[in-house]
Design a protein around this motif. Structure first.
Motif, short mmCIF file in Angstrom:
data_model
loop_
_atom_site.label_atom_id
_atom_site.label_comp_id
_atom_site.label_asym_id
_atom_site.label_seq_id
_atom_site.Cartn_x
_atom_site.Cartn_y
_atom_site.Cartn_z
N VAL A 68 52.64 48.72 49.93
CA VAL A 68 53.31 48.09 48.79
C VAL A 68 52.48 46.94 48.23
CG1 VAL A 68 55.35 46.81 48.05
CG2 VAL A 68 55.61 48.75 49.60
N GLU A 69 52.05 46.03 49.10
CA GLU A 69 51.24 44.88 48.67
C GLU A 69 49.89 45.35 48.11
OE1 GLU A 69 50.57 40.58 48.38
OE2 GLU A 69 52.26 41.97 48.36
N LYS A 70 49.32 46.34 48.74
CA LYS A 70 48.04 46.87 48.27
C LYS A 70 48.17 47.46 46.86
CE LYS A 70 45.61 49.34 51.17
NZ LYS A 70 45.10 50.47 52.00
N LYS A 71 49.25 48.17 46.62
CA LYS A 71 49.46 48.77 45.31
C LYS A 71 49.69 47.72 44.22
CE LYS A 71 52.50 51.98 42.84
NZ LYS A 71 53.70 52.88 42.95
N ASN A 72 50.43 46.67 44.58
CA ASN A 72 50.80 45.66 43.58
C ASN A 72 49.73 44.61 43.31
OD1 ASN A 72 53.33 46.83 43.25
ND2 ASN A 72 54.29 45.54 44.81
N GLU A 73 48.86 44.33 44.31
CA GLU A 73 47.95 43.19 44.21
C GLU A 73 46.45 43.53 44.25
OE1 GLU A 73 49.04 40.28 43.44
OE2 GLU A 73 51.16 40.80 43.62
N ALA A 74 46.10 44.73 44.62
CA ALA A 74 44.68 45.07 44.77
C ALA A 74 43.92 44.92 43.44
CB ALA A 74 44.53 46.49 45.29
N LEU A 75 42.76 44.27 43.49
CA LEU A 75 41.95 44.06 42.29
C LEU A 75 41.17 45.32 41.93
CD1 LEU A 75 40.37 40.59 43.20
CD2 LEU A 75 42.41 41.01 41.81
N GLU A 76 40.95 45.51 40.63
CA GLU A 76 40.07 46.58 40.15
C GLU A 76 38.66 45.99 40.09
OE1 GLU A 76 38.20 49.41 39.56
OE2 GLU A 76 40.28 50.07 39.26
N LEU A 77 37.83 46.39 41.05
CA LEU A 77 36.50 45.78 41.17
C LEU A 77 35.38 46.59 40.52
CD1 LEU A 77 36.78 44.62 44.90
CD2 LEU A 77 37.11 43.25 42.84
N LYS A 78 35.71 47.77 40.03
CA LYS A 78 34.69 48.59 39.41
C LYS A 78 34.31 48.03 38.04
CE LYS A 78 33.66 53.37 38.11
NZ LYS A 78 34.19 54.77 38.03
N GLY A 79 33.02 47.77 37.86
CA GLY A 79 32.51 47.32 36.57
C GLY A 79 32.87 45.89 36.20
N ILE A 80 33.16 45.04 37.19
CA ILE A 80 33.50 43.66 36.84
C ILE A 80 32.26 42.89 36.38
CG2 ILE A 80 35.46 43.55 38.42
CD1 ILE A 80 33.69 41.89 40.32
N LEU A 81 32.47 41.95 35.49
CA LEU A 81 31.39 41.12 34.98
C LEU A 81 30.95 40.11 36.04
CD1 LEU A 81 32.79 40.41 31.41
CD2 LEU A 81 30.93 41.97 31.99
N SER A 82 29.67 39.74 35.99
CA SER A 82 29.14 38.77 36.94
C SER A 82 29.62 37.36 36.60
CB SER A 82 27.61 38.80 36.92
OG SER A 82 27.13 38.30 35.68
N ILE A 83 29.45 36.45 37.54
CA ILE A 83 29.81 35.05 37.32
C ILE A 83 28.98 34.46 36.18
CG2 ILE A 83 29.56 32.73 38.33
CD1 ILE A 83 30.70 33.87 40.90
N GLU A 84 27.71 34.83 36.10
CA GLU A 84 26.85 34.33 35.02
C GLU A 84 27.37 34.76 33.66
OE1 GLU A 84 24.94 33.94 38.74
OE2 GLU A 84 25.74 35.76 37.81
N ASP A 85 27.81 36.02 33.58
CA ASP A 85 28.30 36.55 32.30
C ASP A 85 29.60 35.86 31.87
OD1 ASP A 85 26.21 38.32 32.00
OD2 ASP A 85 27.27 39.99 32.96
N VAL A 86 30.56 35.75 32.79
CA VAL A 86 31.84 35.14 32.41
C VAL A 86 31.70 33.63 32.19
CG1 VAL A 86 33.28 36.90 33.47
CG2 VAL A 86 32.57 34.93 34.83
N SER A 87 30.73 33.01 32.84
CA SER A 87 30.49 31.58 32.61
C SER A 87 30.04 31.35 31.19
CB SER A 87 29.42 31.06 33.58
OG SER A 87 29.87 31.10 34.91
N LYS A 88 29.12 32.19 30.71
CA LYS A 88 28.64 32.06 29.34
C LYS A 88 29.75 32.32 28.33
CE LYS A 88 24.88 33.42 26.24
NZ LYS A 88 25.75 33.33 25.06
N ILE A 89 30.56 33.35 28.60
CA ILE A 89 31.68 33.66 27.71
C ILE A 89 32.65 32.49 27.63
CG2 ILE A 89 33.71 35.14 27.40
CD1 ILE A 89 32.05 37.42 28.69
#
Length: 207
Positions: free
Chosen positions: A133-154
């Motif tokens: 239940v917790e896994k279904k509700n809270e698990a992050l989608e990690l495929k194709g996430i932006l890097s810290i450098e990319d989101v910092s610039k944004i």
């Protein structure tokens, strides 16, 4: 004789005054030269200090998000990550990663400079959170996430100024997003960014 002595005296006096003037000019030139040297040295120290500070901050984040996730998965295979934070604790950057399986929740802390992993916590989920239940509700989608450098610039471009200094990867309903804190002088702005597309979802000035 008197006239000759007067002429000689006048000439001597003139040479003496000229010598004093040259000495004064020489002293002033030396003083200006020393002042110039001090300013130059001060400037070098300031630049060096700034460079060292920037280098220190960069060196504290040698471990990428991908590497941190990989390290967590090696420590706890067959689990799903539910949150990831990167912030400076006592002046050092650490990744704090939480995850779950069907019955337990896990937490690790990873030194962002050395990659050293420390298992922080392992506890049983509440009854209503078990069996996936917790896994279904809270698990992050990690495929194709932006890097810290990319989101910092944004985030910094979105705010218009300041420096990103804290990052959290979270989930709201089915959406995985980055929450980035940008420091601007004495103020701090929180920017939420879609972790896959880079779209800015929300900006909020922290109290």
């Amino acid at each position: 004789m008197n006239k000759k002595m007067m002429v000689v005296g006048t000439l001597c006096l003139g040479f003496a005054l000229a010598g004093c003037t040259n000495t004064d000019k020489s002293l002033e030139a030396n003083k200006e030269s020393k002042m110039s040297t001090k300013v130059s040295q001060s400037t070098k120290q300031d630049v060096s200090g700034t460079s060292n500070s920037t280098t220190k901050k960069t060196s504290q984040r040698k471990v990428s998000v991908e590497d941190a996730i990989k390290a967590y998965n090696e420590a706890y295979p067959n689990t799903s990550i539910t949150s990831l934070d990167l912030d400076p604790s006592f002046g050092i950057y650490y990744y704090e990663i939480k995850g779950v399986d069907d019955s337990k929740e896990y937490e690790v802390k990873i030194n962002a400079e050395t990659g050293e992993l420390k298992k922080e916590r392992e506890e049983t989920l509440d009854q209503d959170e078990q069996n996936g239940v917790e896994k279904k509700n809270e698990a992050l989608e990690l495929k194709g996430i932006l890097s810290i450098e990319d989101v910092s610039k944004i985030a910094e471009d979105s705010v218009g100024e300041g420096t990103a200094n804290e990052w959290s990867l979270e989930r709201d309903l089915a959406l995985t997003y980055w929450e980035v804190k940008v420091q601007t002088g004495n103020k701090e702005m929180t920017v939420k960014i879609n972790a896959q597309t880079g779209d800015v979802l929300e900006k909020e000035l922290d109290d």
